[in-house]
Design an enzyme around this catalytic site. Structure first.
Site, mmCIF file in Angstrom:
data_model
loop_
_atom_site.group_PDB
_atom_site.id
_atom_site.type_symbol
_atom_site.label_atom_id
_atom_site.label_comp_id
_atom_site.label_asym_id
_atom_site.label_seq_id
_atom_site.Cartn_x
_atom_site.Cartn_y
_atom_site.Cartn_z
ATOM 1 N N ASP A 40 0.880 -1.170 0.000
ATOM 2 C CA ASP A 40 0.000 0.000 0.000
ATOM 3 C C ASP A 40 0.917 1.219 0.000
ATOM 4 O O ASP A 40 1.753 1.362 0.895
ATOM 5 C CB ASP A 40 -0.865 0.027 1.271
ATOM 6 C CG ASP A 40 -1.954 -1.044 1.259
ATOM 7 O OD1 ASP A 40 -2.077 -1.759 0.247
ATOM 8 O OD2 ASP A 40 -2.677 -1.161 2.265
ATOM 9 N N ASP A 73 -13.370 -3.833 -1.158
ATOM 10 C CA ASP A 73 -13.074 -3.467 0.240
ATOM 11 C C ASP A 73 -14.342 -3.622 1.072
ATOM 12 O O ASP A 73 -15.005 -2.621 1.401
ATOM 13 C CB ASP A 73 -12.598 -2.008 0.306
ATOM 14 C CG ASP A 73 -11.345 -1.774 -0.519
ATOM 15 O OD1 ASP A 73 -10.392 -2.552 -0.391
ATOM 16 O OD2 ASP A 73 -11.328 -0.807 -1.306
HETATM 17 O O1 1PR Z 1 -10.600 2.868 -5.190
HETATM 18 O O2 1PR Z 1 -9.611 2.329 -7.396
HETATM 19 O O3 1PR Z 1 -8.779 4.276 -6.084
HETATM 20 O O4 1PR Z 1 -8.309 1.955 -5.376
HETATM 21 C C1 1PR Z 1 -7.800 2.205 -4.123
HETATM 22 C C2 1PR Z 1 -7.166 0.940 -3.631
HETATM 23 O O5 1PR Z 1 -6.495 1.253 -2.419
HETATM 24 C C3 1PR Z 1 -8.176 -0.148 -3.349
HETATM 25 O O6 1PR Z 1 -7.718 -1.339 -3.897
HETATM 26 C C4 1PR Z 1 -8.210 -0.244 -1.821
HETATM 27 O O7 1PR Z 1 -8.267 -1.591 -1.415
HETATM 28 C C5 1PR Z 1 -6.869 0.335 -1.422
HETATM 29 N N1 1PR Z 1 -6.936 1.100 -0.161
HETATM 30 C C6 1PR Z 1 -7.515 2.295 0.004
HETATM 31 N N2 1PR Z 1 -7.322 2.702 1.293
HETATM 32 C C7 1PR Z 1 -6.642 1.748 1.913
HETATM 33 C C8 1PR Z 1 -6.203 1.779 3.308
HETATM 34 O O8 1PR Z 1 -5.630 0.815 3.829
HETATM 35 N N3 1PR Z 1 -6.471 2.863 4.011
HETATM 36 N N4 1PR Z 1 -5.730 -0.353 1.266
HETATM 37 C C9 1PR Z 1 -6.393 0.747 1.008
HETATM 38 C C10 1PR Z 1 -6.274 -1.520 1.142
HETATM 39 C C11 1PR Z 1 -5.824 -3.586 1.876
HETATM 40 C C12 1PR Z 1 -4.889 -4.510 1.343
HETATM 41 C C13 1PR Z 1 -3.949 -5.006 2.408
HETATM 42 C C14 1PR Z 1 -4.529 -6.319 2.843
HETATM 43 C C15 1PR Z 1 -3.554 -7.200 3.527
HETATM 44 N N5 1PR Z 1 -5.336 -2.292 1.645
HETATM 45 O O9 1PR Z 1 -4.195 -3.963 0.317
HETATM 46 O O10 1PR Z 1 -2.742 -5.063 1.808
HETATM 47 O O11 1PR Z 1 -5.638 -6.069 3.690
HETATM 48 O O12 1PR Z 1 -3.128 -6.636 4.722
HETATM 49 P P1 1PR Z 1 -2.619 -7.550 5.909
HETATM 50 O O13 1PR Z 1 -1.940 -8.731 5.325
HETATM 51 O O14 1PR Z 1 -1.646 -6.689 6.633
HETATM 52 O O15 1PR Z 1 -3.815 -7.882 6.735
HETATM 53 P P2 1PR Z 1 -9.402 2.912 -6.043
#
Ligand code: 1PR
Length: 527
Positions: A224, A379
């Site tokens: 991320d 999500d």
């Molecule tokens: O909506 O097309 O602009 O895409 C934005 C992207 O950013 C989406 O894929 C969304 O999942 C991601 N995103 C947005 N905000 C966050 C955040 O964390 N605040 N991250 C985010 C999502 C989740 C996973 C993470 C897993 C594994 N992150 O990417 O890597 O949950 O984590 P873990 O193994 O530590 O539990 P758009």
């Protein structure tokens, strides 16, 4: 000098990078003369057979390409570069291929997920210079929904098993072509390319003969990425999507360096999520493009990028389509793009009208680059209900009873990084996106993200059972056993993790060693 035929779709940068990593220079075809004067030609391709042949025809390349192929000079076709050699393809009925190999290209007609995505083995059917130095049990990266069916068995170089035994490589004189992507297949793939570029004279037989090849479960490292308050682009990690700790954005490292580390540890894929992409315009986010460009120079596994892929109007009023944004990412070295928030809005519109418009980001990108290049990132957040008739969403019966004793729940889709819940459930979203042309689902879970408590098995089963495309399970991995659990209790094709890798609690190699002998994986020592 290697000549590369780039017809404008898919990720040619990774092929260029792989060839350049071997110390060779690449010239990109810009006219018929470049084709006719080439000494060694590489023709990579992903995307759609019909649009490829249309572009080749529009540029008057077809005759020159045939002349080159008949000249006896070395040719390497990759993926669509293999399909192009055949007479026709079910992907574009009525469109003629080059017809240098008699036979056709057919769609997989099997009970398994299509596209066939991931690392699979090859059965080498005849000695070939391109496999010199390989044992024969290495795995290579495949991503395709169609496979070639030659009329003449003598051209078959390799076969691979996926529901059926299909032809995964052909060789006829100077012409070699593979269904798999050597440029995305780690060190084994680089060796194949090296053998093509600098062939020895002796065809050494491989020592290991497989009876039936198997598709590996994939381990995906997710980064991320966002700018912190000092303006540095960092890899961060949320706790149920909250990436701040004591007010600051968590900084877990630099994206390019971490991606390289995970590649060396044996990651089967790397995913970058530009997590503030929903509010910024990615084409102005040059550092993110640079991350891809630098990473793809020495990371030879598939790269996915997500964040901000949607139509956009900039501050000067210029409109950009999601396809243009995606094209920039592909040109910078991405193999797949991932769509988050926009997919939710597209699905909502589809539910309102019941019609495909052909204009959505999913449809447009899938049409040009192929379904396999379009991932939808979901999500969802768990919402408990006491009875399934209480709401119109797809509800599951859960073993994890809710705070008020509820036995049912649904998974609410969110957008803007989990900040906004929508009136749509994750199962319906996945089904609609598959219909519109998505090739893979990246299934996060806000409740599990960063908790180290294991994947949400109920969510993964609910979504996986509702679609036929591959699913990447994400969120919650906290130990090696969690990977085993997700692969044995669900049919997910891949498991993605972030926190445990970034915090160095477990390495990717440790995950694979633990799974070895229990779950089919690509072991780095074998590749
Ligand atoms: O909506 O097309 O602009 O895409 C934005 C992207 O950013 C989406 O894929 C969304 O999942 C991601 N995103 C947005 N905000 C966050 C955040 O964390 N605040 N991250 C985010 C999502 C989740 C996973 C993470 C897993 C594994 N992150 O990417 O890597 O949950 O984590 P873990 O193994 O530590 O539990 P758009």
């Amino acid at each position: 000098m290697i000549t590369l035929l780039d017809y404008g779709a898919g990720n040619v940068r990774s092929v260029i990078n792989a060839i350049e990593s071997l110390g060779q220079k690449v010239k990109i075809v810009s006219g018929i003369d470049d084709l006719l004067s080439a000494e060694k030609l590489v023709f990579p391709g992903v995307g759609n057979f019909g649009s490829m042949m249309r572009i080749l025809n529009d540029n008057n390349y077809v005759d020159a390409l045939k002349e080159y192929l008949l000249s006896g000079r070395p040719f390497l076709g990759i993926c669509l570069g293999l399909h192009a050699l055949f007479e026709k393809s079910e992907e574009a009925p009525g469109t003629k291929g080059l017809g240098l190999i008699s036979g056709q290209v057919k769609k997989f007609d099997i009970d398994l997920s299509v596209p066939h995505i991931g690392w699979n083995g090859i059965n080498i059917k005849k000695p070939s210079l391109i496999f010199n130095g390989l044992r024969g049990d290495e795995k290579f990266y495949f991503v395709h929904s169609f496979h070639v069916v030659p009329d003449d068995d003598s051209v078959v170089l390799t076969t691979t098993n996926y529901g059926i035994e299909f032809v995964s490589g052909i060789q006829k004189g100077n012409i070699t072509a593979t269904q798999f992507h050597p440029e995305k297949s780690g060190t084994a793939g680089i060796k194949v390319l090296k053998n093509f570029l600098e062939p020895g004279s002796e065809k050494k037989a491989t020592t290991h003969v497989l009876k039936e090849t198997m598709l590996s479960k994939r381990i995906v490292a997710c980064l991320d990425v966002r700018s912190n308050d000092h303006g540095d682009l960092v890899v961060t990690k949320g706790d149920q999507y909250d990436v701040r700790e004591n007010g600051d954005v968590r900084n877990l490292g630099k994206p390019v360096e971490l991606a390289r580390t995970y590649y060396e540890q044996g990651a089967d894929e790397i995913t970058f999520l530009n997590i503030t992409g929903f509010r910024d315009f990615p084409l102005e986010d040059i550092p993110m493009m640079d991350v891809l460009k630098h990473t793809s120079k020495n990371v030879f596994v598939p790269l996915t990028i997500g964040g901000g892929i949607r139509d956009y109007t900039d501050k000067h009023g210029r409109k950009y389509t999601a396809l243009e944004v995606a094209t920039q990412y592909f040109r910078s070295g991405a193999d797949k793009i991932s769509i988050g928030g926009d997919a939710v809005l597209i699905a909502e519109a589809y539910l309102r009208t019941g019609k495909k418009t052909g204009n959505s980001s999913i449809e447009q990108i899938s049409k040009v680059y192929g379904a396999q290049a379009v991932v939808v990132s979901i999500d969802p957040r768990r919402v408990y209900v006491s009875s399934p008739d209480q709401i119109t969403h797809q509800v599951i019966k859960t073993e994890k009873i809710g705070p008020l004793g509820e036995k049912y729940c649904w998974y609410q889709c969110t957008i803007k990084g989990g900040r906004e819940g929508r009136d749509l459930d994750a199962i319906t979203l996945a089904q609609i996106c598959e219909k519109l042309g998505a090739g893979e689902i990246l299934l996060n879970c806000i409740d599990k993200d960063g908790t180290d408590s294991g994947y949400d098995i109920e969510l993964i089963n609910a979504v996986k059972n509702a679609v036929t495309i591959p699913v990447i399970a994400s969120s919650g991995a906290g130990c090696v056993e969690h990977f085993y659990e997700v692969f044995t209790k669900t049919q997910a094709e891949s498991a993605l993790a972030a926190g445990i890798f970034h915090r160095k609690e477990v390495s990717i190699a440790e995950v694979k060693n633990y799974l070895s002998g229990k779950v089919e994986t690509r072991l780095v020592k074998n590749n």
